[in-house]
Design an enzyme around this catalytic site. Structure first.
Site, short mmCIF file in Angstrom:
data_model
loop_
_atom_site.label_atom_id
_atom_site.label_comp_id
_atom_site.label_asym_id
_atom_site.label_seq_id
_atom_site.Cartn_x
_atom_site.Cartn_y
_atom_site.Cartn_z
N ASP A 17 0.83 -1.37 0.18
CA ASP A 17 -0.02 0.12 0.05
C ASP A 17 0.90 1.24 0.04
OD1 ASP A 17 -2.24 -1.43 0.20
OD2 ASP A 17 -2.45 -1.41 2.49
N TYR A 41 6.23 -8.99 8.49
CA TYR A 41 6.03 -7.45 8.64
C TYR A 41 5.96 -6.96 9.99
CZ TYR A 41 3.29 -8.16 4.15
OH TYR A 41 3.00 -8.49 2.89
N ASP A 66 -7.42 0.98 7.92
CA ASP A 66 -6.07 1.85 8.47
C ASP A 66 -6.67 3.10 8.59
OD1 ASP A 66 -6.36 2.75 5.84
OD2 ASP A 66 -4.78 1.50 5.02
N ARG A 125 -3.88 -5.55 7.40
CA ARG A 125 -4.84 -4.71 7.91
C ARG A 125 -5.97 -5.43 8.69
NH1 ARG A 125 -7.02 -2.02 3.30
NH2 ARG A 125 -5.72 -3.20 1.87
#
Length: 292
Positions: free
Chosen positions: A38, A66, A80, A172
């Site tokens: 993203d 991550y 988010d 997310r």
């Protein structure tokens, strides 16, 4: 120029922005990335150049690591902070052990529902295109694996953690799901991908540091980029058959042991890289021919 560049993408740019920079720098048309990050996320984004674009799917089909931060007590349309806030609750009554239990309950395989604001397609239309029109559709859950959650820091309402997961995982959605279990909602606030396949943040070059003079120093050969697959050496007597697409069922094919269904990096006896191959009950065949 054929190979893979381990690029670190900065926040504020899309994955396609990175591809455009590499195309412009190299003057190369065949360039592709190995899994969208993203715009507000940063991290490792291997870029395939030339013939290496043939192995994009094989790099994408790998585990990821991550580092994420999320905020409890808030729900947004995008999961988010880029989205519109749709619900807020006070998470201050939650104790750390309760939060920790909810987080680690996801250290498993589970069916994860992707966010509406994602690039997945439904009936040929990307979900984010529907979301921008105010349309929400039912999404099928996808089986993903959260292999490991570590380095958890709880500073309610903010949580930080490191996640090792399978291909197809939406971090997310993981944050959202943790918020749902706790009953207060959650939204991701920061995201960095520190590893994908063999490519790590420590060995990456920042996209802003790439120039025509140094880019060649960061090109990784196609077979080195695939070294997470085990090496298999085949006899020169059979390599031509494999190159021509023949499935070989002969014990003399290799001195190495072949595990049925496993993908291998295949070389001939002269150490020439042929491609990726796989064996079944009927023999061994090259799945992706990559010989120069």
């Amino acid at each position: 120029m054929d190979g893979v560049i381990n690029v670190f993408k900065n926040t504020g740019m899309t994955s396609f922005d990175v591809v455009r920079v590499i195309k412009k720098t190299l003057g190369e048309k065949k360039v592709g990335h190995t899994g969208t990050l993203d715009p507000e996320a940063s991290g490792v984004l291997p870029i395939c150049v030339g013939k290496a674009t043939k192995i994009i799917d094989y790099i994408m089909d790998s585990d990821k690591v991550y580092e994420v931060e999320f905020k409890l007590g808030i729900k947004t349309t995008t999961y988010d902070l880029e989205g519109e806030i749709i619900e807020e609750k006070d998470p201050s009554s939650l104790i750390n052990s309760e939060i920790s239990k909810a987080i680690f309950s996801f250290e498993r395989e589970y069916s994860q529902v992707p966010p509406m604001y994602s690039a997945l397609k439904q009936n040929g239309v990307r979900l984010y295109e529907l979301a921008r029109q105010g349309i929400e559709v039912e999404r099928q859950g996808r089986l993903i694996s959260i292999y490991k959650i570590e380095d958890v820091e709880i500073n309610n309402p903010y949580i930080k953690m490191k996640v090792t997961c399978s291909k197809g995982t939406y971090i997310r959605s993981l944050c959202f799901d943790i918020g749902e279990i706790l009953g207060v909602g959650a939204a991701m606030t920061k995201l960095k991908r520190s590893k994908t396949s063999k490519f790590t943040e420590e060995e990456a070059i920042n996209i802003s540091d790439i120039t025509l003079d140094n880019i060649k120093d960061y090109i990784i050969s196609i077979d080195d980029a695939l070294d997470n697959y085990e090496k298999l050496v085949v006899s020169n007597n059979f390599s031509k058959l494999l190159i021509n697409g023949v499935k070989v069922f002969d014990k003399r094919l290799t001195k190495d042991k072949i595990e049925i269904g496993r993908l291998y990096r295949v070389y001939d006896e002269n150490s020439k890289f042929i491609g990726l191959g796989k064996g079944d009950q009927k023999g061994f065949k090259i799945e992706k021919l990559l010989i120069n």
